[in-house]
Design a protein around this motif. Structure first.
Motif, PDB file in Angstrom:
ATOM      1  N   SER A  82      29.680  36.229  36.393  1.00 51.68           N
ATOM      2  CA  SER A  82      28.568  35.320  36.146  1.00 51.68           C
ATOM      3  C   SER A  82      28.955  34.359  35.032  1.00 51.68           C
ATOM      4  O   SER A  82      29.539  34.766  34.028  1.00 51.68           O
ATOM      5  N   VAL A  83      28.612  33.091  35.225  1.00 51.30           N
ATOM      6  CA  VAL A  83      28.954  32.066  34.257  1.00 51.30           C
ATOM      7  C   VAL A  83      27.693  31.293  33.893  1.00 51.30           C
ATOM      8  O   VAL A  83      26.917  30.896  34.768  1.00 51.30           O
ATOM      9  N   GLY A  84      27.483  31.105  32.615  1.00 52.95           N
ATOM     10  CA  GLY A  84      26.369  30.302  32.133  1.00 52.95           C
ATOM     11  C   GLY A  84      26.852  29.269  31.140  1.00 52.95           C
ATOM     12  O   GLY A  84      27.873  29.460  30.471  1.00 52.95           O
ATOM     13  N   THR A  85      26.150  28.178  31.051  1.00 50.61           N
ATOM     14  CA  THR A  85      26.501  27.136  30.093  1.00 50.61           C
ATOM     15  C   THR A  85      26.021  27.543  28.700  1.00 50.61           C
ATOM     16  O   THR A  85      24.872  27.959  28.538  1.00 50.61           O
ATOM     17  N   PHE A  86      26.882  27.427  27.714  1.00 54.74           N
ATOM     18  CA  PHE A  86      26.515  27.757  26.336  1.00 54.74           C
ATOM     19  C   PHE A  86      25.415  26.812  25.860  1.00 54.74           C
ATOM     20  O   PHE A  86      25.518  25.588  25.984  1.00 54.74           O
ATOM     21  N   ILE A  87      24.355  27.419  25.298  1.00 54.39           N
ATOM     22  CA  ILE A  87      23.223  26.665  24.765  1.00 54.39           C
ATOM     23  C   ILE A  87      23.124  26.968  23.275  1.00 54.39           C
ATOM     24  O   ILE A  87      22.808  28.101  22.891  1.00 54.39           O
ATOM     25  N   PRO A  88      23.416  25.994  22.412  1.00 57.03           N
ATOM     26  CA  PRO A  88      23.263  26.239  20.975  1.00 57.03           C
ATOM     27  C   PRO A  88      21.787  26.506  20.650  1.00 57.03           C
ATOM     28  O   PRO A  88      20.922  25.696  20.957  1.00 57.03           O
ATOM     29  N   LEU A 128      25.496  17.437  31.241  1.00 60.47           N
ATOM     30  CA  LEU A 128      25.215  17.948  32.581  1.00 60.47           C
ATOM     31  C   LEU A 128      26.419  17.765  33.491  1.00 60.47           C
ATOM     32  O   LEU A 128      26.784  18.675  34.250  1.00 60.47           O
ATOM     33  N   ALA A 129      27.072  16.614  33.391  1.00 61.58           N
ATOM     34  CA  ALA A 129      28.243  16.360  34.233  1.00 61.58           C
ATOM     35  C   ALA A 129      29.373  17.333  33.905  1.00 61.58           C
ATOM     36  O   ALA A 129      30.040  17.868  34.808  1.00 61.58           O
ATOM     37  N   GLN A 130      29.599  17.577  32.626  1.00 62.90           N
ATOM     38  CA  GLN A 130      30.646  18.520  32.228  1.00 62.90           C
ATOM     39  C   GLN A 130      30.326  19.930  32.711  1.00 62.90           C
ATOM     40  O   GLN A 130      31.211  20.662  33.167  1.00 62.90           O
ATOM     41  N   SER A 131      29.066  20.337  32.589  1.00 56.66           N
ATOM     42  CA  SER A 131      28.668  21.671  33.029  1.00 56.66           C
ATOM     43  C   SER A 131      28.887  21.829  34.523  1.00 56.66           C
ATOM     44  O   SER A 131      29.410  22.859  34.988  1.00 56.66           O
ATOM     45  N   ARG A 132      28.492  20.840  35.283  1.00 50.72           N
ATOM     46  CA  ARG A 132      28.703  20.902  36.741  1.00 50.72           C
ATOM     47  C   ARG A 132      30.189  20.969  37.079  1.00 50.72           C
ATOM     48  O   ARG A 132      30.610  21.761  37.930  1.00 50.72           O
ATOM     49  N   GLU A 133      30.983  20.140  36.401  1.00 47.58           N
ATOM     50  CA  GLU A 133      32.415  20.076  36.697  1.00 47.58           C
ATOM     51  C   GLU A 133      33.101  21.405  36.385  1.00 47.58           C
ATOM     52  O   GLU A 133      33.895  21.911  37.183  1.00 47.58           O
ATOM     53  N   ARG A 134      32.791  21.987  35.238  1.00 44.33           N
ATOM     54  CA  ARG A 134      33.462  23.233  34.848  1.00 44.33           C
ATOM     55  C   ARG A 134      33.005  24.403  35.709  1.00 44.33           C
ATOM     56  O   ARG A 134      33.797  25.288  36.038  1.00 44.33           O
ATOM     57  N   THR A 135      31.743  24.407  36.058  1.00 42.38           N
ATOM     58  CA  THR A 135      31.250  25.463  36.955  1.00 42.38           C
ATOM     59  C   THR A 135      31.932  25.388  38.302  1.00 42.38           C
ATOM     60  O   THR A 135      32.369  26.414  38.849  1.00 42.38           O
ATOM     61  N   HIS A 163      35.752  27.386  42.364  1.00 47.66           N
ATOM     62  CA  HIS A 163      36.884  27.172  43.267  1.00 47.66           C
ATOM     63  C   HIS A 163      38.043  28.113  42.943  1.00 47.66           C
ATOM     64  O   HIS A 163      38.639  28.717  43.845  1.00 47.66           O
ATOM     65  N   ARG A 164      38.364  28.267  41.658  1.00 47.28           N
ATOM     66  CA  ARG A 164      39.506  29.090  41.267  1.00 47.28           C
ATOM     67  C   ARG A 164      39.257  30.583  41.477  1.00 47.28           C
ATOM     68  O   ARG A 164      40.218  31.349  41.642  1.00 47.28           O
ATOM     69  N   LYS A 224      28.794  33.929  40.478  1.00 51.62           N
ATOM     70  CA  LYS A 224      27.431  33.424  40.322  1.00 51.62           C
ATOM     71  C   LYS A 224      27.375  32.568  39.073  1.00 51.62           C
ATOM     72  O   LYS A 224      28.161  32.758  38.141  1.00 51.62           O
ATOM     73  N   TRP A 225      26.434  31.638  39.059  1.00 58.75           N
ATOM     74  CA  TRP A 225      26.326  30.752  37.906  1.00 58.75           C
ATOM     75  C   TRP A 225      24.880  30.332  37.697  1.00 58.75           C
ATOM     76  O   TRP A 225      24.081  30.301  38.632  1.00 58.75           O
ATOM     77  N   GLN A 226      24.563  30.032  36.447  1.00 60.54           N
ATOM     78  CA  GLN A 226      23.259  29.471  36.135  1.00 60.54           C
ATOM     79  C   GLN A 226      23.296  27.979  36.427  1.00 60.54           C
ATOM     80  O   GLN A 226      24.293  27.304  36.146  1.00 60.54           O
ATOM     81  N   LYS A 227      22.221  27.476  36.973  1.00 66.68           N
ATOM     82  CA  LYS A 227      22.175  26.057  37.301  1.00 66.68           C
ATOM     83  C   LYS A 227      22.384  25.231  36.038  1.00 66.68           C
ATOM     84  O   LYS A 227      21.660  25.402  35.050  1.00 66.68           O
ATOM     85  N   PRO A 228      23.354  24.313  36.043  1.00 69.38           N
ATOM     86  CA  PRO A 228      23.556  23.467  34.857  1.00 69.38           C
ATOM     87  C   PRO A 228      22.307  22.689  34.461  1.00 69.38           C
ATOM     88  O   PRO A 228      22.060  22.466  33.272  1.00 69.38           O
ATOM     89  N   GLU A 229      21.515  22.281  35.452  1.00 70.76           N
ATOM     90  CA  GLU A 229      20.298  21.532  35.151  1.00 70.76           C
ATOM     91  C   GLU A 229      19.306  22.386  34.361  1.00 70.76           C
ATOM     92  O   GLU A 229      18.646  21.900  33.423  1.00 70.76           O
ATOM     93  N   ALA A 230      19.194  23.652  34.753  1.00 72.04           N
ATOM     94  CA  ALA A 230      18.288  24.557  34.040  1.00 72.04           C
ATOM     95  C   ALA A 230      18.790  24.791  32.611  1.00 72.04           C
ATOM     96  O   ALA A 230      18.009  24.867  31.663  1.00 72.04           O
ATOM     97  N   SER A 231      20.118  24.908  32.449  1.00 72.36           N
ATOM     98  CA  SER A 231      20.680  25.112  31.110  1.00 72.36           C
ATOM     99  C   SER A 231      20.410  23.914  30.214  1.00 72.36           C
ATOM    100  O   SER A 231      20.130  24.065  29.013  1.00 72.36           O
ATOM    101  N   LEU A 232      20.497  22.701  30.785  1.00 65.61           N
ATOM    102  CA  LEU A 232      20.232  21.506  29.994  1.00 65.61           C
ATOM    103  C   LEU A 232      18.795  21.506  29.484  1.00 65.61           C
ATOM    104  O   LEU A 232      18.538  21.221  28.306  1.00 65.61           O
ATOM    105  N   LEU A 233      17.851  21.850  30.357  1.00 66.34           N
ATOM    106  CA  LEU A 233      16.447  21.878  29.933  1.00 66.34           C
ATOM    107  C   LEU A 233      16.190  22.994  28.933  1.00 66.34           C
ATOM    108  O   LEU A 233      15.411  22.823  27.980  1.00 66.34           O
ATOM    109  N   GLU A 234      16.834  24.118  29.126  1.00 64.16           N
ATOM    110  CA  GLU A 234      16.683  25.206  28.150  1.00 64.16           C
ATOM    111  C   GLU A 234      17.170  24.759  26.783  1.00 64.16           C
ATOM    112  O   GLU A 234      16.550  25.053  25.749  1.00 64.16           O
ATOM    113  N   GLY A 235      18.269  24.014  26.762  1.00 59.52           N
ATOM    114  CA  GLY A 235      18.771  23.493  25.497  1.00 59.52           C
ATOM    115  C   GLY A 235      17.808  22.512  24.849  1.00 59.52           C
ATOM    116  O   GLY A 235      17.659  22.493  23.624  1.00 59.52           O
TER     117      GLY A 235
END
Length: 862
Positions: free
Chosen positions: A446-452, A466-473, A478-479, A488-499
């Motif tokens: 599972s991967v999530g975007t770091f939220i300070p 948001l673009a960076q989060s999508r790209e890295r996810t 793929h890898r 599995k991953w948390q939606k980058p859009e949701a992480s942005l709003l949480e931040g």
């Protein structure tokens, strides 16, 4: 407001039992006999809220006071919310179905920023103005608590008061203050109570702080009451002295954590620089082994759970985990009660602990390396090596776990492409290196975007775009396309709003209202999250999301939460951030010297760790609750010859129970009812035989289970006993443990060795009452005169089967304008239900069919 209530819509919604409020151990008080009515509100679904420690603790503490009635309310799911909104019916409490407007205090639990729109949804359905400035003496006080309150500013305009820190002590102080205010004729002077609350440790009253924004856009929060410049987090210094529910409410349905959950410790001093919980719950406070065992004994007896889970922020760090597990397993194994540990910190598995873990129930096993490279783990102060991770995973596979969950973050400070590749490399090595003697299982990554988050060393750092989060996810997805790997991953859009909501200020109040008006609800759920609506709300709000999320902050700028003192000093956080720049780690203060974070005064507040001396086994006289229940059920829970397959095993006894399922009990699903009976049997201490395997259950079976929504005068359940029993005692014991609407009215023990025969009756009789309409006698006559009446029924798989209802309906008798008696035949082993007849013959609207009262009548079966 409408005269309708939430209960009126139960036939029309999914999971109706979540709205009943009649669970085992729920508390129902006469509102006329209490002084304070307190609604505990959880802004998410019942299945989530009933798994939350905090609500259970506060419910337990408040209801211990005979002057206070605490009731629960959860965010209604979308279907129920739509019915309430369309009808004008108010949102009500579970226990007494009281509209929220009539409570004195409503307290929200703020655990997750993406639940904020649900707060407005609940207030709207309750008919309560959103903003505290718009409420008057006719409205309840709206308060909040939970981890999100360490930055209260984004939602401060909506609350009269907010609790920062542990709630066990301050909640009773706030209740006492309210009762004193009310007794003193407080009435319309709401400010008098707010002033009293402001004098309590940990209570923030937003109205007593003004805000202004300077030309650079920074919020300055300024006190308006002398001596009330900061709000200091309140702490329960000793968990052994704090109340913890020993009779927790046993949820209906399938809550996220459907087991007895024991908090064995609170706080963590590992010092991970990204982890808000590790900072705001300091210091570490461990419950004693004796206290945990006592709680477990009482709670198991009161709930009937067959699974205990020991939990904390870092369960593997609990000082006496091995002796605790040894004693729990010793007491639980013979009673067919499993003990589970959901996660371990890599590197904390000892040989003694491994020996105990061999015996626990194996579900998912979670390890959080957080970063793939040693360098980045040093930056974030995650003091585990890859070898620790590899050994822990290897041991987990060896000990029998088949699913390993690995959690990583992207976007951590100083992260490079090499750090992303290190995640892939680590997962690959784990996948290719199972333990000797074990076999590789499945690995869920599972991967999530770091939220300070506020009050952590990285609170000044930017969140990736948001673009960076999508790209890295997408890169990791793929890898990590490998056999045996689930990604599995948390939606980058949701992480942005949480931040945004984590580090925002009071300017976000209007944004929240706009998002709610546009239809944002349950934003933390992927199936209901709608980023397009949030984009629309942001576009019209004037809020610059990048200002709050992707911008690097300086150490000198004011932060919206500067007036909240979590006791961790700002200087400590700055020093930790500077260490991160040098890849320098900080050790756990439990493993060395004090790190001077500022929390402890070493008088009242200090680390409290369980010692081995508290792990001494208790004597029989010390643990009456379990031993007394074993006195009546001891034979059944031990390994009897009957369950081990020995040739001289005594015969089993089958008890045939006849029970009714009426009124609110019609909203239980079949599996739900089976669980209700299983736990009632355990609480009653009946000598039941258990199934074999790693997850033993009481052996019982239900004859011809009913669908949700149907009542019955008499249904049949068989349970298998290890010894003969008195039927009258069994009926009394079970009825004392079953919820409202389920009633055992007959019991018969089959002769020794005789097995039950399940025979589907040729004809079943029903009485149907239709609301808001009548049964047309002309249609009934037409049906009687017809030779054929075709009905096509579609299964949940989409298969269509055609019936001639003339072959199914043995009798159709209109006994009143809106009451019909039906007798239906079984056709080729298939049973049609009365609702099928209402559709095919009378063509009532679907909502009317679902509201119909259908009662299966008593019938004599072989």
């Amino acid at each position: 407001m409408s005269n309708s209530s939430l209960k009126d819509f139960l036939p029309l919604v999914a999971g109706p039992s979540r709205y009943l409020g009649s669970e085992v151990n729920s508390v129902h008080k006469d509102p006329r006999l209490v002084r304070l009515r307190f609604a505990l509100a959880f802004p998410d679904r019942y299945d989530i809220g009933m798994s939350h420690f905090g609500m259970q603790i506060l419910y337990h503490i408040l209801n211990q006071d005979e002057r206070i009635a605490a009731e629960r309310v959860f965010a209604p799911d979308l279907d129920m919310g739509a019915h309430l909104a369309a009808s004008g019916a108010p949102l009500c409490s579970l226990e007494t179905a009281t509209p929220l407007q009539r409570f004195d205090i409503i307290g929200f639990s703020l655990l997750y920023e993406l639940n904020y729109t649900n707060i407005l949804m609940m207030l709207k359905l309750a008919g309560i103005p959103f903003r505290s400035a718009l409420r008057d003496a006719s409205h309840p006080f709206i308060i909040a608590g939970g981890p999100c309150t360490v930055n209260p500013e984004p939602v401060a305009d909506f609350f009269d008061a907010m609790v920062i820190g542990d709630g066990e002590t301050v909640i009773t102080q706030m209740a006492e203050a309210w009762m004193a205010w009310q007794e003193g004729g407080g009435g319309r002077d709401r400010d008098a109570l707010l002033r009293a609350w402001a004098g309590l440790e940990g209570v923030y009253v937003p109205a007593f702080f003004s805000v202004r924004h300077d030309p650079a856009g920074f919020q300055h929060t300024e006190p308006m009451v002398p001596g009330y410049e900061k709000v200091t987090r309140t702490i329960v210094p000793d968990l052994d002295a704090a109340d913890f529910p020993d009779r927790p409410v046993v949820a209906f349905g399938r809550p996220v954590h459907d087991r007895l959950r024991l908090e064995i410790a609170r706080g963590c001093s590992r010092g991970c620089r990204f982890c808000q919980a590790g900072m705001i719950y300091r210091p570490v406070r461990e419950r004693s082994v004796e206290n945990i065992l006592n709680l477990a004994e009482r709670a198991i007896a009161a709930t009937g759970y067959d699974d205990i889970s020991v939990l904390s922020l870092s369960t593997g760090d609990y000082g006496c985990l091995a002796p605790l597990m040894q004693e729990l397993m010793k007491r639980c194994s013979s009673r067919r009660i499993a003990v589970s540990i959901p996660s371990f910190r890599a590197g904390t598995l000892t040989p003694a602990l491994m020996e105990q873990i061999r015996r626990v129930r194996k579900t998912g096993f979670t390890i959080a390396p957080e970063a793939g490279s040693e360098r980045l783990r040093a930056v974030i102060n995650k003091n585990i090596s890859e070898q620790d991770v590899m050994e822990t995973v290897s041991h987990a596979f060896l000990l029998g776990w088949r699913v390993i969950k690995l959690y990583f973050m992207i976007g951590l400070p100083t992260e490079t492409d090499a750090d992303l590749d290190a995640i892939v490399d680590m997962v690959g090595r784990i996948r290719n290196g199972p333990a000797k003697g074990g076999r590789a299982g499945n690995i869920h990554v599972s991967v999530g975007t770091f939220i300070p988050k506020p009050h952590v060393p990285f609170q000044w750092d930017p969140q990736i775009t948001l673009a960076q989060s999508r790209e890295r996810t997408e890169y990791l997805r793929h890898r990590l396309r490998m056999r045996g790997i689930t990604f599995k991953w948390q939606k980058p859009e949701a992480s942005l709003l949480e931040g945004l909501w984590a580090r925002g200020d009071r300017r976000l109040s209007g944004l929240l209202e706009t998002a709610w008006q546009k239809g944002c609800r349950f934003d933390g759920w992927s199936d209901t999250f709608n980023f397009r609506l949030w984009e629309e709300a942001l576009a019209g709000s004037g809020v610059d999301i990048d200002f709050f999320t992707t911008r690097r902050r300086s150490f000198d700028e004011p932060l919206p939460w500067d007036h909240i003192d979590t006791r961790v000093s700002k200087e400590f956080l700055k020093d930790e951030r500077k260490k991160a720049e040098r890849d320098k780690t900080t050790i756990d203060c439990r493993d060395g010297d004090c790190q001077a974070c500022g929390v402890c005064d070493m008088d009242r507040i200090m680390p409290r760790c369980a010692s081995a001396s508290t792990a001494e086994p208790m004597t029989a006289s010390d643990r009456p609750s379990w031993d007394q229940s074993r006195a009546s059920a001891g034979q059944l829970v031990s390994d009897s010859p009957a369950s081990t397959g020995q040739q001289d095993a005594p015969p089993l006894f089958y008890a045939r129970l006849a029970y009714s399922r009426r009124e609110s009990a019609r909203y239980f699903g079949h599996l739900e009812l089976a669980t209700i009976f299983s736990r009632a049997i355990r609480r009653a201490g009946l000598p039941v035989v258990f199934s074999k395997g790693f997850h033993p259950k009481p052996r019982m079976s239900f004859h011809n289970p009913l669908p949700v929504g149907m009542e019955s005068e008499s249904e049949i359940c068989y349970i298998i006993l290890s010894e003969n029993a008195d039927c009258r005692d069994m009926i009394t014991q079970l009825n004392s443990q079953l919820p409202t609407g389920v009633f055992v009215h007959n019991c018969r023990i089959l002769p020794p060795g005789q097995r039950p025969k399940f025979i589907i009756p040729e004809i079943a009789a029903y009485r149907v009452t239709i609301e808001g309409s009548t049964f047309n006698p002309d249609i009934i006559e037409k049906f009687h005169q017809s030779d054929k009446w075709q009905f096509d029924r579609t299964s949940h798989k989409g298969d269509i089967r055609t019936f001639n209802l003339k072959d199914v309906v043995a009798d159709m008798d209109r006994i009143a304008d809106n009451i019909l008696k039906l007798r239906l035949r079984t056709t080729d082993g298939k049973i049609l239900r009365p609702d099928d007849i209402l559709r095919a013959v009378f063509q009532f609207p679907e909502d009317q069919i679902r509201r119909a009262i259908i009662i299966k009548l008593f019938e004599i079966t072989p």
